[in-house]
Enzyme design. Structure first.
Site, PDB file in Angstrom:
ATOM      1  N   GLY A 250       7.033  16.678  25.261  1.00 42.25           N
ATOM      2  CA  GLY A 250       5.924  16.891  26.178  1.00 42.25           C
ATOM      3  C   GLY A 250       5.248  15.591  26.580  1.00 42.25           C
ATOM      4  CG  ASP A 251       3.679  13.350  23.530  1.00 45.60           C
ATOM      5  OD1 ASP A 251       2.763  14.129  23.845  1.00 45.60           O
ATOM      6  OD2 ASP A 251       4.073  13.201  22.352  1.00 45.60           O
TER       7      ASP A 251
END
Length: 302
Positions: A250-251
């Site tokens: 997600g990052d």
């Protein structure tokens, strides 16, 4: 310039073993130690993609020194605030027949050190981007994100927020440039279980109505949906590949989106595709996405 803030960084001790025997002696078949924390992950991937950023936050002790050493090795700029006591936490991520995580607590952050961070953020200029990502440790106020965004309001700074439920909902009034919930988090915010793309778009629009400019919803193996500030929705299926490590995916999507936005001169569709490719490249690798891996995936989806 892009700045990332990680309030509670970590050294991630990642191990693999055939099976986990609770109460017994377990021998690993693979291990590595990586600098972690959502904002730090974003900065590392931005660096891999050729984008400059500065990682901010708090570090302490021998583990904090190792985080700085790893970032120096990766040519990632940082300006961490050094805490005088304790040590940056260690998170054990055990991958066996089931996945288990044991996350450390982290050092105490005094009020004076908190003010030091706020003064750092006061130096940001119009056109800068600030990424606020992850949980807030119990030694900081619960409304730390709100305090920062209120302080920076009106300065022309693009703020990206990647946090869960209450943390995210409470900052929408400050009109963040980008938020990135996953589909489960999006449903949890409204007490519903989202079952279709149409429902995801519907509830992402509710977050826009509350103040978010752009809403990027990650959906794991189902890809992602972006509702951009023009009101247009974009859908992209996940590229084909084998899930190796979901930590940091997600990052990486956030880093890819910002990279794509910078490289395309503000084209949301191109930024979206870059974000999906970047998140998938990290998920398909033991480490965070490299430019070569992202470009290879990008050719299959755009």
């Amino acid at each position: 310039m892009i700045y990332t803030v990680t309030f509670n960084p970590a050294l991630d001790y990642i191990v693999r073993l055939d099976a986990m025997e609770v109460g017994g002696t377990n021998r690993v078949t693979y291990e590595q130690v990586l600098a972690g924390g959502k904002g730090i992950n974003v900065s590392i991937v931005l660096g891999n993609m050729g984008q400059k950023s500065t990682a901010l936050g708090f570090v302490a002790g021998f583990t904090g020194e190792e985080i700085k050493r790893q970032l120096l090795e990766k040519n990632v700029d940082f300006d961490f605030i050094q805490l005088p006591q304790g040590f940056t936490r260690i998170n054990a991520k055990i991958k066996a027949d089931v996945e288990t995580e044991v996350n450390g607590q982290g050092p105490n952050i005094s009020e004076s050190k908190r003010e030091e961070l706020l003064k750092q953020l006061d130096t940001l200029k119009e056109g800068d981007t600030l990424v606020l990502a992850g949980s807030i440790p119990n030694t900081l106020p619960d409304d730390m994100y709100e305090k920062i965004m209120e302080r920076l309001q009106g300065k022309g700074i693009r703020i990206v927020v990647d946090a869960t439920k209450k943390l995210l909902l409470n900052v929408l009034k400050y009109k963040p440039f980008l938020i990135k919930p996953n589909n489960h988090e999006l449903g949890d915010m409204f007490g519903v279980k989202l079952k279709s793309d149409e429902e995801i778009v519907e509830y992402a629009k509710k977050l826009q109505d509350q103040g978010a400019q752009n809403v990027l919803v990650s959906m794991g193996g189902d890809g992602a949906i972006l509702l951009d500030e023009t009101g247009k929705s974009h859908k992209c299926a996940a590229p084909k590949g084998t899930l190796v490590n979901s930590v940091g995916a997600g990052d990486s999507m956030v880093a890819g989106f910002l990279t794509g936005l910078n490289e395309s001169g503000g084209d949301f569709e191109k930024a979206f595709y870059m974000g999906v490719a970047c998140g998938s490249a990290s998920a398909f690798s033991e480490n965070l996405a490299t430019r070569e891996e992202v470009d290879a995936l990008l050719r299959t989806i755009s």
